[in-house]
Scaffold this motif. Structure first.
Motif, PDB file in Angstrom:
ATOM      1  N   GLY A  87      -4.460 -11.437   4.190  1.00  0.00           N
ATOM      2  CA  GLY A  87      -5.233 -10.593   5.095  1.00  0.00           C
ATOM      3  C   GLY A  87      -4.771  -9.156   5.096  1.00  0.00           C
ATOM      4  N   ALA A  88      -3.603  -8.887   4.480  1.00  0.00           N
ATOM      5  CA  ALA A  88      -3.066  -7.524   4.519  1.00  0.00           C
ATOM      6  C   ALA A  88      -2.141  -7.272   3.346  1.00  0.00           C
ATOM      7  CB  ALA A  88      -2.301  -7.302   5.820  1.00  0.00           C
ATOM      8  N   HIS A  89      -2.159  -6.017   2.893  1.00  0.00           N
ATOM      9  CA  HIS A  89      -1.231  -5.535   1.876  1.00  0.00           C
ATOM     10  C   HIS A  89      -0.576  -4.279   2.425  1.00  0.00           C
ATOM     11  CE1 HIS A  89      -3.218  -8.107  -1.097  1.00  0.00           C
ATOM     12  NE2 HIS A  89      -4.376  -7.540  -0.775  1.00  0.00           N
ATOM     13  N   SER A  90       0.667  -4.089   2.074  1.00  0.00           N
ATOM     14  CA  SER A  90       1.327  -2.823   2.371  1.00  0.00           C
ATOM     15  C   SER A  90       1.912  -2.320   1.065  1.00  0.00           C
ATOM     16  CB  SER A  90       2.432  -3.012   3.416  1.00  0.00           C
ATOM     17  OG  SER A  90       2.967  -1.749   3.790  1.00  0.00           O
ATOM     18  N   ILE A  91       1.702  -1.043   0.805  1.00  0.00           N
ATOM     19  CA  ILE A  91       2.122  -0.464  -0.474  1.00  0.00           C
ATOM     20  C   ILE A  91       2.954   0.781  -0.211  1.00  0.00           C
ATOM     21  CG2 ILE A  91       1.304   0.678  -2.576  1.00  0.00           C
ATOM     22  CD1 ILE A  91      -1.178  -1.123  -2.408  1.00  0.00           C
ATOM     23  N   PHE A  92       4.067   0.876  -0.929  1.00  0.00           N
ATOM     24  CA  PHE A  92       4.876   2.092  -0.919  1.00  0.00           C
ATOM     25  C   PHE A  92       4.919   2.610  -2.338  1.00  0.00           C
ATOM     26  CE2 PHE A  92       8.739   4.363  -1.822  1.00  0.00           C
ATOM     27  CZ  PHE A  92       8.738   5.309  -0.825  1.00  0.00           C
ATOM     28  N   LEU A  93       4.675   3.917  -2.476  1.00  0.00           N
ATOM     29  CA  LEU A  93       4.765   4.576  -3.773  1.00  0.00           C
ATOM     30  C   LEU A  93       5.783   5.693  -3.677  1.00  0.00           C
ATOM     31  CD1 LEU A  93       0.949   4.890  -4.557  1.00  0.00           C
ATOM     32  CD2 LEU A  93       2.541   3.151  -5.408  1.00  0.00           C
ATOM     33  N   GLY A  94       6.822   5.632  -4.487  1.00  0.00           N
ATOM     34  CA  GLY A  94       7.806   6.707  -4.554  1.00  0.00           C
ATOM     35  C   GLY A  94       7.431   7.649  -5.678  1.00  0.00           C
ATOM     36  N   GLN A  95       7.468   8.943  -5.387  1.00  0.00           N
ATOM     37  CA  GLN A  95       7.053   9.969  -6.344  1.00  0.00           C
ATOM     38  C   GLN A  95       8.173  10.988  -6.494  1.00  0.00           C
ATOM     39  OE1 GLN A  95       2.996  11.387  -5.973  1.00  0.00           O
ATOM     40  NE2 GLN A  95       3.709  13.505  -6.063  1.00  0.00           N
ATOM     41  N   VAL A  96       8.390  11.454  -7.702  1.00  0.00           N
ATOM     42  CA  VAL A  96       9.425  12.458  -7.967  1.00  0.00           C
ATOM     43  C   VAL A  96       8.956  13.808  -7.436  1.00  0.00           C
ATOM     44  CG1 VAL A  96      10.703  13.688  -9.774  1.00  0.00           C
ATOM     45  CG2 VAL A  96      10.337  11.208  -9.953  1.00  0.00           C
ATOM     46  N   ARG A  97       9.810  14.417  -6.595  1.00  0.00           N
ATOM     47  CA  ARG A  97       9.513  15.733  -6.021  1.00  0.00           C
ATOM     48  C   ARG A  97      10.086  16.841  -6.897  1.00  0.00           C
ATOM     49  NH1 ARG A  97      12.034  13.105  -1.809  1.00  0.00           N
ATOM     50  NH2 ARG A  97      13.846  14.447  -2.132  1.00  0.00           N
ATOM     51  N   ALA A  98       9.428  17.988  -6.861  1.00  0.00           N
ATOM     52  CA  ALA A  98       9.926  19.192  -7.540  1.00  0.00           C
ATOM     53  C   ALA A  98      10.770  19.989  -6.547  1.00  0.00           C
ATOM     54  CB  ALA A  98       8.764  20.021  -8.083  1.00  0.00           C
TER      55      ALA A  98
END
Length: 146
Positions: A33-44
């Motif tokens: 019934g639910a998904h949780s997503i985390f996306l880590g991105q490289v910062r400048a």
């Protein structure tokens, strides 16, 4: 029966199409019934007047995979999860690209959200994975997790 240890590591950046495909594969799972997503991105980030253009990730892979396996088992015991997927980059990832993809699924949203948040924090704190920040002049320094 012991579950096999899953390899969470990918060479280079995590492609958005890989993420979309991962999400699409769950459409057939009708008990979620639910998904949780985390996306880590490289910062400048700018550090002492130098801009980070990439991070080069390295890991003590065998130990990291064993620890991730233990974390996975612990969180499946703690939370009523349908599934959990973790993917972490190794090698060079440019600023703006994705380096961590965590995807938790459950019957209820709060369970998915709580499990996702906990696993992200514990990956950062407990896995032997290091990032070397590379600047535009090709100098580098070890990244401090925050």
């Amino acid at each position: 029966m012991n579950k096999p240890i899953k390899n969470i590591f990918m060479q280079g950046a995590i492609n958005p199409s890989f993420i979309a495909d991962s999400i699409a594969k769950h459409a057939s799972k009708k008990d979620i019934g639910a998904h949780s997503i985390f996306l880590g991105q490289v910062r400048a980030d700018v550090i002492e007047d130098k801009t980070v253009v990439a991070i080069e990730y390295t890991a003590y892979e065998n130990l990291a995979l064993q620890k991730m396996h233990e974390l996975r088992e612990e969180l499946f015991t703690k939370y009523d999860l349908s599934c959990m997927h973790v993917h972490h980059s190794l090698g060079k990832v440019k600023a703006g690209e994705l380096c961590l993809f965590v995807f938790t699924s459950s019957k209820h949203r709060q369970t998915a959200i709580n499990a996702c948040e906990e696993i992200v924090e514990r990956i950062k704190a407990e896995l032997p994975v290091w990032g070397k920040e590379i600047f535009e002049d090709q100098s580098h320094q070890w990244k401090v997790n925050n």
